[in-house]
Design a protein around this motif. Structure first.
Motif, PDB file in Angstrom:
ATOM      1  N   ASP A   1      -6.276   5.131  -4.855  1.00  0.00           N
ATOM      2  CA  ASP A   1      -5.392   4.578  -5.875  1.00  0.00           C
ATOM      3  C   ASP A   1      -4.795   5.679  -6.748  1.00  0.00           C
ATOM      4  OD1 ASP A   1      -8.049   4.939  -6.981  1.00  0.00           O
ATOM      5  OD2 ASP A   1      -7.410   3.763  -8.726  1.00  0.00           O
TER       6      ASP A   1
ATOM      7  N   TRP B   1      -2.850   2.031   2.701  1.00  0.00           N
ATOM      8  CA  TRP B   1      -3.222   0.626   2.666  1.00  0.00           C
ATOM      9  C   TRP B   1      -4.032   0.421   1.397  1.00  0.00           C
ATOM     10  CZ3 TRP B   1      -2.822   3.424   7.095  1.00  0.00           C
ATOM     11  CH2 TRP B   1      -2.227   2.833   8.213  1.00  0.00           C
ATOM     12  N   LYS B   2      -4.383  -0.794   1.084  1.00  0.00           N
ATOM     13  CA  LYS B   2      -5.272  -1.018  -0.049  1.00  0.00           C
ATOM     14  C   LYS B   2      -6.620  -0.384   0.260  1.00  0.00           C
ATOM     15  CE  LYS B   2      -7.273  -4.543  -3.036  1.00  0.00           C
ATOM     16  NZ  LYS B   2      -7.434  -5.999  -3.300  1.00  0.00           N
TER      17      LYS B   2
ATOM     18  N   VAL C   1      -2.044   7.473  -4.406  1.00  0.00           N
ATOM     19  CA  VAL C   1      -0.810   6.719  -4.202  1.00  0.00           C
ATOM     20  C   VAL C   1       0.027   6.684  -5.475  1.00  0.00           C
ATOM     21  CG1 VAL C   1      -1.654   4.406  -4.816  1.00  0.00           C
ATOM     22  CG2 VAL C   1       0.127   4.654  -3.069  1.00  0.00           C
TER      23      VAL C   1
ATOM     24  N   TYR D   1      -7.055  -6.517   6.520  1.00  0.00           N
ATOM     25  CA  TYR D   1      -6.721  -5.971   5.206  1.00  0.00           C
ATOM     26  C   TYR D   1      -5.237  -5.973   4.867  1.00  0.00           C
ATOM     27  CZ  TYR D   1     -11.496  -4.262   5.722  1.00  0.00           C
ATOM     28  OH  TYR D   1     -12.851  -4.181   5.917  1.00  0.00           O
ATOM     29  N   GLY D   2      -4.394  -6.454   5.758  1.00  0.00           N
ATOM     30  CA  GLY D   2      -2.966  -6.459   5.472  1.00  0.00           C
ATOM     31  C   GLY D   2      -2.294  -5.164   5.895  1.00  0.00           C
TER      32      GLY D   2
ATOM     33  N   PRO E   1       0.491  -1.735   5.450  1.00  0.00           N
ATOM     34  CA  PRO E   1       0.615  -0.627   4.530  1.00  0.00           C
ATOM     35  C   PRO E   1       1.227  -1.052   3.198  1.00  0.00           C
ATOM     36  CG  PRO E   1       1.331   0.030   6.715  1.00  0.00           C
ATOM     37  CD  PRO E   1       1.142  -1.460   6.751  1.00  0.00           C
ATOM     38  N   THR E   2       0.751  -0.433   2.138  1.00  0.00           N
ATOM     39  CA  THR E   2       1.254  -0.762   0.794  1.00  0.00           C
ATOM     40  C   THR E   2       2.240   0.280   0.281  1.00  0.00           C
ATOM     41  OG1 THR E   2      -0.647   0.392  -0.175  1.00  0.00           O
ATOM     42  CG2 THR E   2      -0.864  -1.972   0.180  1.00  0.00           C
ATOM     43  N   ALA E   3       2.214   1.494   0.860  1.00  0.00           N
ATOM     44  CA  ALA E   3       3.121   2.546   0.399  1.00  0.00           C
ATOM     45  C   ALA E   3       3.144   3.683   1.398  1.00  0.00           C
ATOM     46  CB  ALA E   3       2.706   3.067  -0.980  1.00  0.00           C
TER      47      ALA E   3
END
Length: 286
Positions: free
Chosen positions: A211, A238-239, A214, A277-278, A280-282
């Motif tokens: 965190d 990812w998260k 990112v 987990y879904g 990629p977030t960024a």
């Protein structure tokens, strides 16, 4: 009072870093006492208990500030990345000789003298720092001699301030290294630890956790649905996870799937990770 991340600021209700006076509430404020990590790899724990979770690790030669000692535990803050937690008092020593070299091999041995046939007296991870007092040669093998008289293979060291040109190449030397939650060394490492250590060896100190990375590393990339435009060195988040692109399609990451540092196709990883987990977030370019 302003909000502070307890991972990066030393404060408790009873005690806090004097540099935070006026910013956090605490019964008492103190200056940190300088100390140095004395052993190969030290687990930094969230609470002063042997069964407490490991947040990260410090390496031999890392400098810390000590704010409190009690029951064999020291509450410290690393000076390189600012991480706060607890280590055993016995894992600390005074700051004495100035470090001259850094370990550049993923792992190396310490010998009691200049002969590789001697039984090893210790081991060090990439990123550990040492003071070299001299050199020796035995049967064509060159050794760096430490103030203790112990030796390290000279080719496994580089002078402080001499950096790799490509942090991805550093990450690639860790292929096959076991995955370890909170690990930050060549003996076991996690995803953000791999980013942090690899970039450090290329001359860039970065924050520890995903965190933090990112939120602070480089520029945010606008990547389309087919993931085109990525290049070597870009970071995929990812998260709670991060990977390093080795080219436009492949990535390297320390992961709990293989429990190693491994290469994997980005699209394969997206499909596999997304199930639980879904996506990629960024994407960031450091």
């Amino acid at each position: 009072m302003t909000a502070h991340d307890a991972r990066l600021h030393a404060f408790r209700t009873d005690l806090a870093d004097i540099r935070l006076k006026g910013e956090v509430a605490a019964d008492r404020f103190v200056s940190g006492r300088p100390a140095r990590i004395a052993t190969s790899v030290v687990d930094l724990r969230r609470t002063p208990r042997p069964d407490s979770g490991i947040d990260t690790q410090f390496l031999s030669g890392d400098d810390v500030l000590v704010f409190d000692e009690a029951d064999g535990w020291a509450w410290v803050q690393g000076e390189r990345d600012g991480y706060v937690g607890y280590v055993l008092v016995e894992e600390l020593k005074p700051r004495e000789a100035v470090a001259t070299h850094i370990v550049s091999a993923p792992r190396t041995f310490v010998y009691p003298g200049p002969d590789l046939r001697f039984p090893r007296s210790g081991h060090l991870s990439m990123g550990s720092t040492v003071a070299v007092a001299g050199t020796a040669e035995t049967s064509g093998t060159h050794y760096a001699v430490l103030p203790s008289g112990e030796t390290i293979i000279a080719g496994h060291l580089r002078p402080i301030g001499e950096h790799a040109t490509d942090f991805v190449s550093i990450a690639e030397t860790f292929l096959g290294t076991p995955y370890l939650w909170g690990g930050a060394s060549g003996f076991g490492i996690d995803c953000s630890g791999l980013v942090q250590l690899s970039m450090r060896m290329a001359g860039r100190d970065v924050l520890r956790d995903t965190d933090m990375q990112v939120a602070s590393l480089g520029e945010l990339l606008n990547i389309d649905a087919d993931y085109s435009g990525l290049r070597r060195g870009d970071l995929v988040f990812w998260k709670g996870h991060v990977a390093i692109m080795t080219d436009s399609e492949m990535m390297i990451h320390a992961n709990g799937h293989t429990m190693t540092v491994a290469l994997e196709g980005l699209k394969d990883a997206v499909a596999r990770i997304g199930y639980l987990y879904g996506g990629p977030t960024a994407f960031r370019r450091p």
